[in-house]
Design an enzyme around this catalytic site. Sequence first.
Site, mmCIF file in Angstrom:
data_model
loop_
_atom_site.group_PDB
_atom_site.id
_atom_site.type_symbol
_atom_site.label_atom_id
_atom_site.label_comp_id
_atom_site.label_asym_id
_atom_site.label_seq_id
_atom_site.Cartn_x
_atom_site.Cartn_y
_atom_site.Cartn_z
ATOM 1 N N GLU A 671 8.445 8.029 -5.819
ATOM 2 C CA GLU A 671 9.642 8.170 -4.995
ATOM 3 C C GLU A 671 10.849 8.255 -5.933
ATOM 4 O O GLU A 671 10.748 7.933 -7.126
ATOM 5 C CB GLU A 671 9.784 6.955 -4.072
ATOM 6 C CG GLU A 671 8.661 6.787 -3.060
ATOM 7 C CD GLU A 671 8.665 7.876 -2.001
ATOM 8 O OE1 GLU A 671 9.731 8.473 -1.752
ATOM 9 O OE2 GLU A 671 7.590 8.148 -1.434
ATOM 10 N N ASP A 682 3.301 -0.077 -0.979
ATOM 11 C CA ASP A 682 2.640 1.071 -0.359
ATOM 12 C C ASP A 682 1.129 0.870 -0.332
ATOM 13 O O ASP A 682 0.466 1.182 0.663
ATOM 14 C CB ASP A 682 3.005 2.346 -1.127
ATOM 15 C CG ASP A 682 2.545 3.596 -0.415
ATOM 16 O OD1 ASP A 682 2.936 3.792 0.749
ATOM 17 O OD2 ASP A 682 1.791 4.371 -1.011
ATOM 18 N N LYS A 686 -1.588 0.480 2.847
ATOM 19 C CA LYS A 686 -2.800 1.293 2.980
ATOM 20 C C LYS A 686 -4.037 0.440 3.222
ATOM 21 O O LYS A 686 -4.875 0.766 4.076
ATOM 22 C CB LYS A 686 -2.976 2.151 1.723
ATOM 23 C CG LYS A 686 -1.937 3.251 1.595
ATOM 24 C CD LYS A 686 -2.104 4.038 0.290
ATOM 25 C CE LYS A 686 -1.068 5.143 0.180
ATOM 26 N NZ LYS A 686 -1.187 5.917 -1.076
#
Length: 816
Positions: A671, A682, A686
């Site tokens: 990012e 992140d 997941k």
Amino acid sequence: MKILKFGGTSVANARNILLAENMIKKESLHNRIVVVVSALHGVTDNLIKAAEYASVKDENYLPLIKDLEDKHLDLVKELLPVLEQSAWLSFVKKHFNDMEDIYNGIFVLGEFTDKIRDRITSYGEFLSSNIIAARFQYEGLDAIWMNAAELIRTDSNFANAKVDFDTTEENLKNYITSHQNQIIVAPGFIAKDQHGNMTTLGRGGSDYTAAIIAAAVSAEELQIWTDVSGMMTADPRLASNAKPIPEISYHEAMELSHFGAKVLYPPSIQPVMAKNIDLKIKNTFDPDASGTLVSHHLNRSADQQQQAAAGVSNMSHIALVTLEGSGMVGIPGISAKLFQCLSFEKINIILITQGSSEHSITIAVNEKDVFHAENVVNASFEDDIKLYRMAPVKIETGLSIVALVGENMKNRSGICAKMFGCLGNNGINIRAIAQGSSERNISIVISEKDTRKAVNVLHEEFFESEIKQVHLYLCGTGNVGSKLVQQIYEQNDYLQENHLVNLRIAGISNSRKMFFSDKGIPESEFTNWSEKGIEASVHGFANEIISRNLRNSVFVDVTASTSVPEVYEDLLKKSVNIVACNKIAASSDFEHYKNLKNTARNHNCNFHFETNVGAGLPVIGTINDLMKSGDKITSIQAVLSGTLNFVFNHYDGSRTFSEVVAQAQKEGYTEPDPRLDLTGTDVARKILILAREAGYALQFEDIENESFLPEECLQGSVEDFYNKLTEYENHFKSLLNAAQKEGNILKYTAGFKDGKAKVGLQHASPDSDLYHLYGKDNIVIFKTLRYSEQPLVVKGAGAGAEVTASGVFADIIRSV
């Protein structure tokens, strides 16, 4: 003998009348013909409008009448030579003077009855037929004008008179036998009662006149000439892919016309059906088109024989009237009483449905009649309502009827399931259902706002099986979004040819602009869509999707926004499929996650988010397949961040950790703020999603996150972050050295076992499946009851705009 009827648009002006004349000349070379004509286009409506003005003492009726007079005078001047005009101009003026006297009477009395309505509306057909007959005579054709009003006898039910067929048939036979002209021109729509009062046969009555004449003389054929090329499989104003029906039975035509196919007036079918006379519907403006044959003797093509349905029709402005109560059960005469009171008040019942318990009867009526019907029925059952044997009438407005019609539906199983299934999958709620014992018509009552969608859904299901139209709404135009659009345009021809699916990008939005096109944004116009767009908002985009209410809609979220998932539930409740690259919804509060999945299930739509984990890898799909087949996942070990895998694959001590992270950012693996990737948040999302899909009720707070970043690195700007990485190089070097000392490498992993999940750095040994994982690859290792000894491994590229877009694309196809 053949009967040819020309509608209002076919005789709207001199140019159209000359087109009709050419066809009449050709037909008269081989047959005696009767030509039945309507009033000039719009004349009847304006005659009624003028009378309504006059009845409320509004002098605007005067210019309306003057415009109509000028219209007919101009027609005489265009169709007849100067030397022939005088008598016919006087003819027109005389009759408009008579009309003015009638309108003045309406104005003075303030009264506009059905009897007066029939008198004034009769002038439209009377004038048009006389002028057209005069034109034919001037052209040297053997033509005569027949005053059909004097020959067609009716009762005195003004505005919708009932024909006395025995008297009428005798009158017509005598006239046509005694007048052997090759062409007989007659006005449609008008008749007289036994007292000589003018009556009319209902709007669309010119078709009826032609059918009455055809039946009376046992004509060879009745031709209805209009402005469309026959009856259509659906209203072309609603279904752009509607097509003409080559051949259709009388019963099918009657059902379609009754439920809204306006190309044919329903009563006009009965007289020719009784005499087994073929009826053809033809287009005045495309006379070479085959049109539609309505007949008992059909020679349908193989395709038509295979089709279960002949067409879809619809009626708008419908209301439901429901009478219910325990006092109705087992009591004879309830239905008769209900229908009798409505009949007495001339309220037409369009559809009837009754529960087998006899507890309720529901009827559909025209919306303009519903409050009158409510009062009439409540009054008729007043005593039962007072004694609580029945409830006051319940009414519902804002509805429409959609009917699926076809002879081939008889005795063919699965038609109802197919019909209701495709409607349900598109979120169309059915309020009432009626199916006759003939099995050639299934009628449903739905919300009027769903009419277009329902007609298109049914038309696609029963008449367009070769191609399914899918409407996509893309939210997000970044790297993944732009790649997805490119893939859609490149692949659409293949999908149409091999999978019978056509994808239309019907709407697109970024953070600034949004744009919609129901017919799809062409590839040639896609680059500048934002120039035509309007100011964007997430809720505005969702509300527009809902209001457009298009069939087979898919909302595609390719953002990382926290606000976009706020509209998911509203869209799912309207049966809009959702494909989400965005992980926010699936990793939100567990109850919200479950609610979204349940909402999708309850509204017969899909909520897919395969790319939440592993980009285009089939990770979530694999879990779903395992669960559906009865397996149970006992543990998951995974590398789920392409970014972190890239970083630790390239950090070997030859360069600083800061330099490797900078390279990853430069190559697009992180990012704009790399800390979003390096904190492991992140990855935690997941593994949470995978655990939930495996059937475990975990919250995000339950995920143990062992951060490898010193706390100071998380403070300040991105520039500060890189400075801190440099300061803490010894820290990162020590992590690397510890792994290398044992002959291992560093991998940022996610693990799930015994109902618990954890993310963090781990040493991967050479004999581990995690060791030989290069570049941006991801790997997920499943152990299950069935895969207990040898695990199931999913491995491949887990990052990158192109593979992520392909995963979204695959979810789109799965959704439809």
